[in-house]
Scaffold this motif. Structure first.
Motif, PDB file in Angstrom:
ATOM      1  N   ALA A 154      57.779  60.944 -14.902  1.00 46.69           N
ATOM      2  CA  ALA A 154      56.539  61.888 -14.642  1.00 46.69           C
ATOM      3  C   ALA A 154      55.375  61.170 -15.433  1.00 46.69           C
ATOM      4  CB  ALA A 154      56.758  63.333 -14.698  1.00 46.69           C
ATOM      5  N   PRO A 155      53.986  61.543 -14.988  1.00 40.61           N
ATOM      6  CA  PRO A 155      52.702  61.307 -15.588  1.00 40.61           C
ATOM      7  C   PRO A 155      52.241  62.438 -16.262  1.00 40.61           C
ATOM      8  CG  PRO A 155      52.160  61.516 -13.176  1.00 40.61           C
ATOM      9  CD  PRO A 155      53.522  61.904 -13.391  1.00 40.61           C
ATOM     10  N   TRP A 156      51.180  62.288 -16.771  1.00 39.92           N
ATOM     11  CA  TRP A 156      50.739  63.225 -17.665  1.00 39.92           C
ATOM     12  C   TRP A 156      49.637  64.228 -16.987  1.00 39.92           C
ATOM     13  CZ3 TRP A 156      45.435  61.733 -17.412  1.00 39.92           C
ATOM     14  CH2 TRP A 156      45.334  60.587 -17.360  1.00 39.92           C
ATOM     15  N   ASN A 157      49.150  63.656 -15.931  1.00 39.96           N
ATOM     16  CA  ASN A 157      47.810  64.301 -15.306  1.00 39.96           C
ATOM     17  C   ASN A 157      48.286  65.773 -14.460  1.00 39.96           C
ATOM     18  OD1 ASN A 157      49.121  63.353 -12.968  1.00 39.96           O
ATOM     19  ND2 ASN A 157      47.280  62.814 -11.916  1.00 39.96           N
ATOM     20  N   ILE A 162      53.862  68.043 -11.175  1.00 42.09           N
ATOM     21  CA  ILE A 162      54.388  66.775 -10.738  1.00 42.09           C
ATOM     22  C   ILE A 162      56.021  66.967 -10.867  1.00 42.09           C
ATOM     23  CG2 ILE A 162      54.489  64.420 -10.759  1.00 42.09           C
ATOM     24  CD1 ILE A 162      51.516  64.128 -10.606  1.00 42.09           C
ATOM     25  N   LYS A 180      62.236  62.456 -17.469  1.00 41.92           N
ATOM     26  CA  LYS A 180      61.337  61.755 -18.596  1.00 41.92           C
ATOM     27  C   LYS A 180      60.103  62.135 -18.217  1.00 41.92           C
ATOM     28  CE  LYS A 180      59.130  58.375 -20.268  1.00 41.92           C
ATOM     29  NZ  LYS A 180      57.963  58.940 -20.901  1.00 41.92           N
ATOM     30  N   GLY A 213      58.101  54.991 -22.660  1.00 44.65           N
ATOM     31  CA  GLY A 213      58.201  54.880 -21.259  1.00 44.65           C
ATOM     32  C   GLY A 213      58.987  53.594 -21.245  1.00 44.65           C
ATOM     33  N   SER A 214      58.778  52.791 -22.237  1.00 38.74           N
ATOM     34  CA  SER A 214      59.401  51.174 -22.003  1.00 38.74           C
ATOM     35  C   SER A 214      60.868  51.351 -22.418  1.00 38.74           C
ATOM     36  CB  SER A 214      58.786  50.176 -23.136  1.00 38.74           C
ATOM     37  OG  SER A 214      58.649  50.817 -24.234  1.00 38.74           O
ATOM     38  N   GLY A 217      61.936  55.657 -20.093  1.00 39.57           N
ATOM     39  CA  GLY A 217      61.558  55.247 -18.440  1.00 39.57           C
ATOM     40  C   GLY A 217      62.538  53.942 -18.174  1.00 39.57           C
ATOM     41  N   GLY A 233      53.091  57.548 -11.308  1.00 38.71           N
ATOM     42  CA  GLY A 233      52.147  57.139 -12.324  1.00 38.71           C
ATOM     43  C   GLY A 233      51.567  55.906 -12.034  1.00 38.71           C
ATOM     44  N   VAL A 237      53.197  50.006 -13.940  1.00 33.85           N
ATOM     45  CA  VAL A 237      54.593  50.776 -14.279  1.00 33.85           C
ATOM     46  C   VAL A 237      55.617  51.081 -12.814  1.00 33.85           C
ATOM     47  CG1 VAL A 237      55.706  52.385 -15.436  1.00 33.85           C
ATOM     48  CG2 VAL A 237      53.685  51.571 -16.474  1.00 33.85           C
ATOM     49  N   GLN A 240      57.190  47.959 -11.774  1.00 36.77           N
ATOM     50  CA  GLN A 240      58.448  47.381 -12.786  1.00 36.77           C
ATOM     51  C   GLN A 240      59.576  48.195 -12.473  1.00 36.77           C
ATOM     52  OE1 GLN A 240      55.817  47.049 -16.350  1.00 36.77           O
ATOM     53  NE2 GLN A 240      57.718  47.049 -17.079  1.00 36.77           N
ATOM     54  N   CYS A 289      45.278  61.460  -8.995  1.00 36.62           N
ATOM     55  CA  CYS A 289      45.546  60.324  -8.044  1.00 36.62           C
ATOM     56  C   CYS A 289      44.675  60.405  -6.890  1.00 36.62           C
ATOM     57  CB  CYS A 289      46.705  60.174  -7.561  1.00 36.62           C
ATOM     58  SG  CYS A 289      47.542  61.805  -7.074  1.00 36.62           S
ATOM     59  N   GLU A 390      41.058  51.437  -9.861  1.00 40.04           N
ATOM     60  CA  GLU A 390      41.205  52.886  -9.980  1.00 40.04           C
ATOM     61  C   GLU A 390      40.858  53.109 -11.595  1.00 40.04           C
ATOM     62  OE1 GLU A 390      45.062  54.618 -10.752  1.00 40.04           O
ATOM     63  OE2 GLU A 390      44.295  56.341  -9.754  1.00 40.04           O
ATOM     64  N   PHE A 392      40.335  56.460 -12.862  1.00 42.05           N
ATOM     65  CA  PHE A 392      40.779  57.582 -13.210  1.00 42.05           C
ATOM     66  C   PHE A 392      40.209  58.474 -14.544  1.00 42.05           C
ATOM     67  CE2 PHE A 392      45.432  59.681 -14.130  1.00 42.05           C
ATOM     68  CZ  PHE A 392      45.512  59.880 -12.526  1.00 42.05           C
ATOM     69  N   SER A 463      49.322  52.532  -3.009  1.00 44.46           N
ATOM     70  CA  SER A 463      49.442  53.736  -3.429  1.00 44.46           C
ATOM     71  C   SER A 463      50.780  54.351  -3.465  1.00 44.46           C
ATOM     72  CB  SER A 463      48.704  54.681  -2.735  1.00 44.46           C
ATOM     73  OG  SER A 463      47.026  54.315  -2.742  1.00 44.46           O
TER      74      SER A 463
HETATM   75  N1  LIG Z   1      49.990  58.987  -6.192  1.00 39.46           N
HETATM   76  C1  LIG Z   1      50.464  60.119  -7.010  1.00 39.46           C
HETATM   77  O1  LIG Z   1      50.721  61.038  -6.791  1.00 39.46           O
HETATM   78  C2  LIG Z   1      49.701  59.815  -8.445  1.00 39.46           C
HETATM   79  C3  LIG Z   1      49.857  61.367  -9.464  1.00 39.46           C
HETATM   80  C4  LIG Z   1      49.589  61.460 -10.397  1.00 39.46           C
HETATM   81  C5  LIG Z   1      49.229  60.128 -11.285  1.00 39.46           C
HETATM   82  N2  LIG Z   1      49.203  58.906 -10.416  1.00 39.46           N
HETATM   83  C6  LIG Z   1      48.818  57.740 -11.195  1.00 39.46           C
HETATM   84  O2  LIG Z   1      49.431  57.839 -12.480  1.00 39.46           O
HETATM   85  C7  LIG Z   1      48.445  57.061 -13.480  1.00 39.46           C
HETATM   86  C8  LIG Z   1      48.208  57.860 -14.726  1.00 39.46           C
HETATM   87  O3  LIG Z   1      49.180  58.379 -15.248  1.00 39.46           O
HETATM   88  P1  LIG Z   1      50.102  57.713 -16.466  1.00 39.46           P
HETATM   89  O4  LIG Z   1      49.080  57.049 -17.163  1.00 39.46           O
HETATM   90  O5  LIG Z   1      50.936  58.520 -16.992  1.00 39.46           O
HETATM   91  O6  LIG Z   1      50.708  56.371 -15.725  1.00 39.46           O
HETATM   92  P2  LIG Z   1      52.051  55.461 -16.360  1.00 39.46           P
HETATM   93  O7  LIG Z   1      52.273  54.480 -15.303  1.00 39.46           O
HETATM   94  O8  LIG Z   1      51.554  54.802 -17.570  1.00 39.46           O
HETATM   95  O9  LIG Z   1      53.130  56.314 -16.833  1.00 39.46           O
HETATM   96  C9  LIG Z   1      53.801  57.145 -15.688  1.00 39.46           C
HETATM   97  C10 LIG Z   1      55.228  57.282 -16.700  1.00 39.46           C
HETATM   98  O10 LIG Z   1      55.968  56.342 -16.613  1.00 39.46           O
HETATM   99  C11 LIG Z   1      56.476  56.052 -17.821  1.00 39.46           C
HETATM  100  N3  LIG Z   1      56.664  54.728 -18.278  1.00 39.46           N
HETATM  101  C12 LIG Z   1      55.858  53.922 -18.983  1.00 39.46           C
HETATM  102  N4  LIG Z   1      56.356  52.688 -19.160  1.00 39.46           N
HETATM  103  C13 LIG Z   1      57.619  52.661 -18.630  1.00 39.46           C
HETATM  104  C14 LIG Z   1      58.487  51.664 -18.035  1.00 39.46           C
HETATM  105  N5  LIG Z   1      58.120  50.357 -18.394  1.00 39.46           N
HETATM  106  N6  LIG Z   1      59.427  51.798 -17.209  1.00 39.46           N
HETATM  107  C15 LIG Z   1      59.496  53.263 -16.762  1.00 39.46           C
HETATM  108  N7  LIG Z   1      58.818  54.081 -17.170  1.00 39.46           N
HETATM  109  C16 LIG Z   1      57.801  53.939 -17.958  1.00 39.46           C
HETATM  110  C17 LIG Z   1      55.643  57.043 -18.721  1.00 39.46           C
HETATM  111  O11 LIG Z   1      56.054  57.275 -20.007  1.00 39.46           O
HETATM  112  C18 LIG Z   1      55.152  57.927 -17.842  1.00 39.46           C
HETATM  113  O12 LIG Z   1      56.272  59.214 -17.971  1.00 39.46           O
HETATM  114  C19 LIG Z   1      47.283  56.620 -12.560  1.00 39.46           C
HETATM  115  O13 LIG Z   1      47.389  55.367 -12.175  1.00 39.46           O
HETATM  116  C20 LIG Z   1      47.371  57.660 -11.223  1.00 39.46           C
HETATM  117  O14 LIG Z   1      46.870  57.061 -10.227  1.00 39.46           O
HETATM  118  C21 LIG Z   1      49.537  58.834  -9.201  1.00 39.46           C
END
Ligand SMILES: NC(=O)c1ccc[n+]([C@@H]2O[C@H](COP(=O)([O-])OP(=O)(O)OC[C@H]3O[C@@H](n4cnc5c(N)ncnc54)[C@H](O)[C@@H]3O)[C@@H](O)[C@H]2O)c1
Ligand SMILES: O=CCCC(=O)C(=O)O
Length: 488
Positions: A154-157, A162, A180, A213-214, A217, A233, A237, A240, A289, A390, A392, A463
């Motif tokens: 999950a992301p932080w936003n 989420i 995670k 995350g690396s 995640g 996210g 990422v 990947q 997003c 984007e 953000f 997206s």
């Molecule tokens: N489409 C949607 O529903 C939606 C919703 C919210 C946010 N977002 C997107 O998320 C982004 C912002 O969030 P963010 O900065 O937390 O994104 P991010 O991709 O940096 O991180 C998302 C998650 O992935 C983990 N992560 C990081 N590296 C990883 C790896 N190598 N393997 C697996 N997991 C890993 C992070 O720790 C975090 O938990 C923006 O691009 C936004 O558009 C999309």
């Protein structure tokens, strides 16, 4: 000066118990409104911790999937009730840890509770169809089975909504979960999981593991005992994660970025359009997003719209989201602030006219936070970086067009397709928009942001992985269809 003295330490939740990482290491989660304030310490977990979480989930899933859907639903109802009692505390933690204003954080926490209740009810709804067989003596139907262990990244936003919109459907359909969260909002995630723990979920059905995350995640995506990964996210990422899952044949679902347009037609209610543009683009500091980032306005009303927009943007109060008069909080982390500032610089360099904002607020009281002023660019063209990538962040790019056809063409001229909106009074305009706009969510006379939990949500183009989350659409990811043929 750091204010870490009394900040609590949060542990992983594995097999029904709170436990420290074998690394013995923790990292701080800080407040973006004041980088010297530590909200809490979280575990810097290792692959060994992750494996323990996955094995506990794998073991627990065997009994969990055998429960009736209604029995699983009871646990979700209980978690919702616990969370409702802790709504204010969880929302306040979210504001301190991620920066969005307290009213927004309360709204999001209430949404998390509503999602839990929605999916609790799903435990009693139909999961299959009877299909006529060509054999008159046979009964043929479909049923559904869970995937097994589901990894939630999950992301932080939206640190409550989420994870919950991923965990709740995973659980109700009989999967166990390893969550995670983003490091930036791991304390908020721990509080959400405390609610699940208090609700009495069987040990191992839900697990929380924090860390990089690396490491964690990526480790989840690569783990051979994790049958499905649901990720939200960034695009980088997400790709990947998708590749790691594809390589080992696991199911995956990716929700990623957006570059969402609002179209303001010549016959739009301009006051409504201004309010929707500001709310859609600048609430949550533009870190949704679904946030509006391109404002495509018909030339007949361009000047009037811009004037009305600027009159309101100038009144926006930036500050700590815990303070009652704050309309917009900080960016969620320093990296995000730097990214936003660098896009603003790029906009200026590429010839867009900066109408408002464009930097950090001057108030010295905000100097230790990741604050940026709401920013509006005029004379933006579709080829500029700020109208393609984007950001953000709280940045609006105004684009002038002469016809609705040009507006829709410009709106589609990006690699993303998450959400889009139009303000118009014309049926013909709105029908063209609904039919021709390449976005998973199209909204008419409403802002681009705003997702309803009972409706499918997801994007087109870059997206998403073309799957949908939320509502009854969630069943498609979290289960596999089994076709049954029975002959007496
Ligand atoms: N489409 C949607 O529903 C939606 C919703 C919210 C946010 N977002 C997107 O998320 C982004 C912002 O969030 P963010 O900065 O937390 O994104 P991010 O991709 O940096 O991180 C998302 C998650 O992935 C983990 N992560 C990081 N590296 C990883 C790896 N190598 N393997 C697996 N997991 C890993 C992070 O720790 C975090 O938990 C923006 O691009 C936004 O558009 C999309
Ligand atoms: O950030 C992605 C989710 C957006 C959302 O939930 C909303 O717009 O309400």
């Amino acid at each position: 000066m750091s204010t870490a003295v009394n900040a609590p330490t949060y542990q992983n939740y594995i097999n029904g118990e709170w436990s420290a990482s074998v690394s013995g290491q923790t990292v701080s989660s800080i407040s973006p409104a004041n980088k010297n304030e530590v909200v809490g310490y979280i575990q810097l977990s290792t692959p060994e911790d992750l494996d323990r979480a996955v094995q506990s989930a794998k073991h627990a899933q065997k009994a969990w999937r055998k429960l009736a859907g209604s029995a699983r639903g009871e646990f979700l109802y209980k978690a919702a009730n616990v969370m409702e009692k802790r709504l204010n505390e969880i929302a306040e933690t979210m504001t301190r840890e991620m920066g969005k204003t307290l009213p927004e954080a309360k709204g999001e926490t209430a949404r998390g509770i509503a999602i839990l209740r929605y999916y609790a009810g799903e435990g009693m709804r139909k999961v299959g169809d009877v299909i006529p067989s060509t054999d008159a003596d046979a009964l043929m139907f479909t049923t559904r089975v869970p995937l097994g262990v589901v990894g939630v990244i999950a992301p932080w936003n939206f640190p409550v909504a989420i994870p919950i919109w991923k965990m709740a459907p995973a659980l109700i359909y009989g999967n166990s979960v390893v969550l995670k969260p983003a490091q930036e909002t791991a304390v908020t995630a721990a509080k959400v999981i405390e609610c699940f723990a208090e609700a009495g979920f069987p040990a191992g059905v839900i697990n929380l593991i924090t860390g990089k995350g690396s490491v964690i995640g990526q480790g989840l995506a690569e783990h051979s005992d994790v049958s499905g990964i649901t990720f939200t996210g960034s695009n980088q990422v997400g790709k990947q994660v998708g590749q790691a899952c594809l390589a080992r044949g696991a199911k995956y679902q990716l929700e990623m970025g957006g570059k969402n347009p609002v179209i303001v037609a010549a016959d739009a209610d301009l006051d409504l359009a201004v309010d929707g543009t500001i709310s859609g683009g600048l609430r949550s500091t533009g870190q949704k997003c679904t946030a509006t980032s391109r404002v495509i306005v018909l030339s007949e009303v361009y000047d009037e719209f811009r004037e009305k927009l600027m009159a309101k943007v100038r009144t926006i109060k930036v500050g700590n989201g815990l303070e009652g008069d704050t309309w917009m909080g900080p960016c969620a982390n320093e990296n995000q602030l730097e990214t936003v500032l660098s896009y603003i610089q790029k906009g200026i360099e590429e010839g867009a006219e900066l109408l408002h904002g464009g930097g950090r607020p001057e108030d010295p009281a905000l100097a230790d936070g990741f604050f940026v002023t709401p920013t509006v660019f005029d004379n933006v063209t579709s080829s500029m970086t700020i109208s393609k990538e984007e950001i953000f962040g709280p940045v609006l790019a105004l684009i002038k067009v002469d016809t609705i056809e040009q507006a829709i063409e410009a709106a589609n001229e990006v690699e993303f397709g998450l959400s889009a909106s139009i303000y118009t009074a014309s049926i013909s305009n709105l029908l063209s928009f609904i039919q021709d706009m390449d976005a998973g969510l199209v909204r008419v006379n409403a802002e681009t942001a705003g997702v309803e939990l009972q409706a499918p949500f997801g994007g087109m183009k870059q997206s998403s992985s073309h799957s949908r989350e939320q509502g009854q659409a969630a069943i498609e990811f979290f289960t596999a269809i089994k076709t049954v043929f029975v002959k007496a």
